[in-house]
Enzyme design. Structure first.
Site, PDB file in Angstrom:
ATOM      1  N   GLY A 273     102.540   4.315  40.188  1.00 38.49           N
ATOM      2  CA  GLY A 273     103.575   4.984  40.955  1.00 38.49           C
ATOM      3  C   GLY A 273     104.093   4.190  42.133  1.00 38.49           C
ATOM      4  O   GLY A 273     105.311   4.071  42.326  1.00 38.49           O
ATOM      5  N   TYR A 274     103.204   3.635  42.939  1.00 40.69           N
ATOM      6  CA  TYR A 274     103.657   2.885  44.107  1.00 40.69           C
ATOM      7  C   TYR A 274     104.437   1.644  43.692  1.00 40.69           C
ATOM      8  O   TYR A 274     105.416   1.264  44.332  1.00 40.69           O
ATOM      9  CB  TYR A 274     102.473   2.496  44.985  1.00 40.69           C
ATOM     10  CG  TYR A 274     102.879   1.692  46.205  1.00 40.69           C
ATOM     11  CD1 TYR A 274     103.757   2.221  47.145  1.00 40.69           C
ATOM     12  CD2 TYR A 274     102.400   0.393  46.404  1.00 40.69           C
ATOM     13  CE1 TYR A 274     104.146   1.493  48.251  1.00 40.69           C
ATOM     14  CE2 TYR A 274     102.777  -0.334  47.507  1.00 40.69           C
ATOM     15  CZ  TYR A 274     103.646   0.212  48.427  1.00 40.69           C
ATOM     16  OH  TYR A 274     104.039  -0.518  49.527  1.00 40.69           O
ATOM     17  N   PHE A 275     104.009   1.021  42.596  1.00 39.79           N
ATOM     18  CA  PHE A 275     104.725  -0.157  42.121  1.00 39.79           C
ATOM     19  C   PHE A 275     106.150   0.206  41.714  1.00 39.79           C
ATOM     20  O   PHE A 275     107.086  -0.564  41.940  1.00 39.79           O
ATOM     21  CB  PHE A 275     103.978  -0.787  40.942  1.00 39.79           C
ATOM     22  CG  PHE A 275     102.818  -1.658  41.349  1.00 39.79           C
ATOM     23  CD1 PHE A 275     102.132  -1.444  42.542  1.00 39.79           C
ATOM     24  CD2 PHE A 275     102.391  -2.691  40.536  1.00 39.79           C
ATOM     25  CE1 PHE A 275     101.063  -2.239  42.908  1.00 39.79           C
ATOM     26  CE2 PHE A 275     101.328  -3.497  40.892  1.00 39.79           C
ATOM     27  CZ  PHE A 275     100.657  -3.271  42.082  1.00 39.79           C
TER      28      PHE A 275
END
Length: 265
Positions: free
Chosen positions: A115-117
């Site tokens: 998700g953060y990527f």
């Protein structure tokens, strides 16, 4: 004299970057959400990426913006910094006629289903389409990030690693020097990668960390499941790009810089 504005200047990478830029002779300003006294050749300016407050004043007169600010794994605040903040910074930089914006991202953001990527990929897209000449530098994981992950596991009494996952930790001092070089050469309009000097398995990294720390912990070998594990084992977190850093994982664990290694003159 070229003026460089740095976001995220109080962070681990930011502090190293500010030192490199001052040493290179730039006029250096750094963004903070609260007032700070200038020190070490750095002038601090008050601005908030999440609200846009102060950004126009902060970028005024800047030739280069080095965008390091990030907020990983903090829910909605992550989006406010990474996306809304980047968009607001680009708008202010465009209006001010900034000649170069450098954005720091992560190796593998476009290949690892995390998700953060995905948020970082969206921020990269904002930079590419933001109307300001740009460079994007994707770096491998910092030494400190890997060490903190190991420290967290050690508190639970067991080290869990996927032996098939390669790691290529980079030292923030090396990356800071590389970013100073990116500032000097001007906008590339391209994405480049930068990693540490060696690639080792996560198991090798954790066993070296345990040995140097003098800790006894069982090492449990477990494959990360699903698409995430496949992406990790495929080597999407490492890079063959050159140049690369000089400070190895062993150097970091021993508290050495590259110039401190035995045999170096």
């Amino acid at each position: 004299m070229t003026s460089v504005l740095v976001t995220g200047g109080s962070g681990r990478l930011g502090r190293a970057v500010l030192e490199k830029l001052v040493a290179a002779g730039y006029d250096v300003r750094a963004v903070s959400r609260s007032r700070r006294a200038g020190a070490g050749g750095v002038r601090w300016v008050v601005a908030d990426l999440t609200t846009g407050h102060g950004l126009a004043e902060a970028v005024s007169g800047a030739d280069v913006v080095l965008h390091l600010a990030s907020a990983p794994y903090k829910g909605r605040y992550t989006r406010r910094v990474e996306l809304d903040g980047t968009a607001a910074l680009l708008a202010a930089a465009r209006e001010a006629g900034v000649r170069h914006l450098v954005y720091v991202s992560i190796v593998g953001v476009d290949r690892v289903p995390w998700g953060y990527f995905r948020t970082k990929v969206r921020a990269e897209r904002l930079v590419r389409d933001g109307g300001v000449p740009w460079s994007i530098v994707r770096a491998t994981q910092f030494h400190e990030f890997v060490a903190e992950a190991f420290q967290g596991m050690a508190r639970f009494g067991v080290m869990v690693v996927d032996p098939g996952v390669p790691a290529q930790p980079v030292d923030v001092r090396d990356l800071a020097g590389h970013l100073a070089g990116v500032v000097a050469r001007g906008p590339a309009g391209a994405i480049e990668e930068y990693g540490g000097p060696q690639t080792l398995t996560m198991e090798e990294a954790v066993r070296r960390w345990l040995r140097v720390r003098g800790l006894r912990r069982p090492v449990l070998r477990v494959r990360v499941p699903g698409a995430l594990g496949r992406a990790f084992r495929a080597g999407h977190l490492v890079t063959e790009a050159a140049p690369a850093g000089a400070i190895t994982w062993d150097d970091y664990l021993a508290g050495r810089s590259s110039g401190d290694r035995p045999g170096k003159v």
